[in-house]
Design an enzyme around this catalytic site. Structure first.
Site, PDB file in Angstrom:
ATOM      1  N   ARG A 116      31.550  48.838  41.444  1.00 19.54           N
ATOM      2  CA  ARG A 116      31.022  47.457  41.541  1.00 19.54           C
ATOM      3  C   ARG A 116      31.860  46.531  40.661  1.00 19.54           C
ATOM      4  O   ARG A 116      32.208  45.422  41.041  1.00 19.54           O
ATOM      5  CB  ARG A 116      29.546  47.415  41.099  1.00 19.54           C
ATOM      6  CG  ARG A 116      28.606  48.158  42.032  1.00 19.54           C
ATOM      7  CD  ARG A 116      27.154  47.877  41.717  1.00 19.54           C
ATOM      8  NE  ARG A 116      26.680  48.475  40.468  1.00 19.54           N
ATOM      9  CZ  ARG A 116      26.150  49.690  40.348  1.00 19.54           C
ATOM     10  NH1 ARG A 116      26.033  50.461  41.410  1.00 19.54           N
ATOM     11  NH2 ARG A 116      25.728  50.147  39.184  1.00 19.54           N
ATOM     12  N   LYS A 171      19.912  31.146  39.511  1.00 17.17           N
ATOM     13  CA  LYS A 171      19.446  31.122  40.907  1.00 17.17           C
ATOM     14  C   LYS A 171      18.151  31.912  41.056  1.00 17.17           C
ATOM     15  O   LYS A 171      17.974  32.956  40.429  1.00 17.17           O
ATOM     16  CB  LYS A 171      20.511  31.755  41.804  1.00 17.17           C
ATOM     17  CG  LYS A 171      20.066  31.853  43.266  1.00 17.17           C
ATOM     18  CD  LYS A 171      20.993  32.694  44.107  1.00 17.17           C
ATOM     19  CE  LYS A 171      20.294  33.962  44.543  1.00 17.17           C
ATOM     20  NZ  LYS A 171      21.081  34.747  45.511  1.00 17.17           N
ATOM     21  N   GLU A 183      16.321  28.001  45.608  1.00 15.15           N
ATOM     22  CA  GLU A 183      16.707  28.524  46.927  1.00 15.15           C
ATOM     23  C   GLU A 183      15.488  28.961  47.738  1.00 15.15           C
ATOM     24  O   GLU A 183      14.999  30.074  47.581  1.00 15.15           O
ATOM     25  CB  GLU A 183      17.665  29.721  46.762  1.00 15.15           C
ATOM     26  CG  GLU A 183      18.079  30.314  48.109  1.00 15.15           C
ATOM     27  CD  GLU A 183      19.043  31.498  47.995  1.00 15.15           C
ATOM     28  OE1 GLU A 183      19.331  31.937  46.869  1.00 15.15           O
ATOM     29  OE2 GLU A 183      19.473  31.976  49.044  1.00 15.15           O
ATOM     30  N   LYS A 218      19.595  25.098  47.224  1.00 16.58           N
ATOM     31  CA  LYS A 218      20.332  26.058  48.068  1.00 16.58           C
ATOM     32  C   LYS A 218      19.461  26.430  49.267  1.00 16.58           C
ATOM     33  O   LYS A 218      18.626  27.327  49.181  1.00 16.58           O
ATOM     34  CB  LYS A 218      20.695  27.308  47.248  1.00 16.58           C
ATOM     35  CG  LYS A 218      21.377  28.400  48.078  1.00 16.58           C
ATOM     36  CD  LYS A 218      22.076  29.422  47.212  1.00 16.58           C
ATOM     37  CE  LYS A 218      22.600  30.566  48.037  1.00 16.58           C
ATOM     38  NZ  LYS A 218      23.509  31.456  47.303  1.00 16.58           N
TER      39      LYS A 218
HETATM   40  P1  13P Z   1      24.378  34.837  51.818  1.00 20.54           P
HETATM   41  O1  13P Z   1      25.398  33.721  51.888  1.00 20.54           O
HETATM   42  O2  13P Z   1      24.961  36.193  52.148  1.00 20.54           O
HETATM   43  O3  13P Z   1      23.115  34.512  52.535  1.00 20.54           O
HETATM   44  O4  13P Z   1      24.024  35.003  50.284  1.00 20.54           O
HETATM   45  C1  13P Z   1      23.807  33.896  49.536  1.00 20.54           C
HETATM   46  C2  13P Z   1      22.773  34.166  48.519  1.00 20.54           C
HETATM   47  O5  13P Z   1      23.021  34.052  47.339  1.00 20.54           O
HETATM   48  C3  13P Z   1      21.439  34.539  48.970  1.00 20.54           C
HETATM   49  O6  13P Z   1      20.538  34.474  47.904  1.00 20.54           O
END
Ligand code: 13P
Length: 346
Positions: A46, A137, A182, A224
């Site tokens: 990773r 986030k 998000e 987001k």
């Molecule tokens: P994706 O662009 O693969 O949807 O991932 C963005 C992300 O951070 C989802 O929480």
């Protein structure tokens, strides 16, 4: 809280021609990604994979404003002993951190989830700030597919998730960290783009009411969201211009102008779709909207490099080229300047 400084970070996260690399896959998700290239997911593999992305220095400097990290990665060192956070900072990108603990079953509402992780968050944020994180986030998941004949989502699901997002955002700002909020309305299902619009508008209006009630300063917040797209299984798929028009219309109705930027998730769209949609929005509406529209892609930035890498050191150069290409394409899309001709220039 110093709002001026929070706003500076938020504005830098959506700098012209730049967007965010979401590299915060949880251990389970990164294992799935590595399984797809027959690579064993270990702490070292990773690290190697993510170090390879962060060392794609020209692309990072030009097109990446920030990187969302997972708890393991923000504490990890590169093979030469440099902290990965330092590698990111050296490119001028801002380190960020995923702080939610995942979407868990919402009791009483089969098929729906609420995102957990508020307990102890104040202390974790302090720790992350010391480690270099300047934004965070938290992802809430809204599933609108039909389960057992029931139309989802429920008001309970939307309300619980919006409330948690607002409490998270307030804690972030207290810790001098810009919250990315998000609320992801999933593409799963056979719903129309109009149904996606209806639910996304409901979710966003609920979210901004909760942010207001939690005293969250929008100038220091980044949104987001999903784009307004048709469900993956829908027979009729909305085209690029329709997605752009509906997404911008939905946000005009629901997102206050004080929000500095909106960075999209890719959410299962193909690389090209994610780029084309962002480009169309900026090309057609970029001059008429109050916020910057950019990307915070995970899969749409990483699918190509992951496939090129295959877990082998000998493929690093090819994988970095693939990542640099997608970063440049999305950088162009942020300015509404992407084209199929650019796509062909490797
Ligand atoms: P994706 O662009 O693969 O949807 O991932 C963005 C992300 O951070 C989802 O929480």
């Amino acid at each position: 809280m110093n709002l001026e400084k929070l706003n500076e970070i938020a504005v830098a996260m959506v700098a012209p021609g730049k967007g965010i690399l979401a590299a915060d896959e949880s251990s389970g998700t990164i294992k799935k990604r590595f399984d797809s290239i027959n690579t064993v997911s270990t702490e070292e593999s990773r690290r190697d994979y993510r170090e390879m992305l962060f060392r794609t220095s020209t692309a990072m400097r030009r097109y990446i404003s920030g990187v969302i990290l997972f708890d393991e990665t923000i504490r990890q060192k590169a093979a030469d002993g440099t902290a990965l956070v330092k590698l990111i900072e050296k490119t001028g990108a801002i380190p960020g951190i995923k702080v939610d603990m995942g979407a868990k079953a919402l009791p009483g509402f089969p098929g729906e989830t609420v995102t957990e992780g508020l307990d102890g968050l104040r202390d974790r944020l302090k720790d992350y700030y010391k480690l270099g994180a300047r934004f965070a986030k938290w992802r809430a998941v809204i599933d609108i597919s039909r389960r057992g004949g029931k139309a989802m989502p429920s008001w309970t699901c939307i309300k619980a998730n919006a409330h948690a997002l607002a409490r998270y955002a307030a804690l972030c700002q207290e810790a001098q960290i810009v919250p990315i909020v998000e609320p992801e309305v999933l593409m799963d299902g056979d719903h129309s783009a109009d149904r996606c619009y209806e639910v996304t508008e409901w979710v966003l209006k609920t979210l901004f009411a909760e942010l207001f009630e939690a005293n969250v300063a929008l100038e220091g917040t980044i949104l987001k969201p999903n784009m307004i797209v048709s469900g993956k299984l829908a027979k009729k798929q909305a085209g690029v211009e329709e997605v752009a028009e509906k997404t911008v219309r939905c946000f005009r109705n629901a997102v206050p102008a004080a929000v500095p930027g909106i960075v999209f998730l890719s959410g299962g769209q193909s690389d090209l779709e994610a780029t084309a949609h962002l480009n169309a929005m900026n090309a057609s509406y970029g001059k008429q909207i109050p916020w910057k529209l950019s990307f915070s892609y995970g899969r749409a930035l990483q699918a190509a490099p992951l496939k090129a890498w295959k877990g082998k050191a000998t493929n690093v150069k090819k994988a970095q080229e693939a990542f640099a290409h997608r970063a440049r394409m999305n950088g162009l899309a942020q300015k509404g300047k992407w084209s199929k001709a650019e796509e062909k220039k490797k």
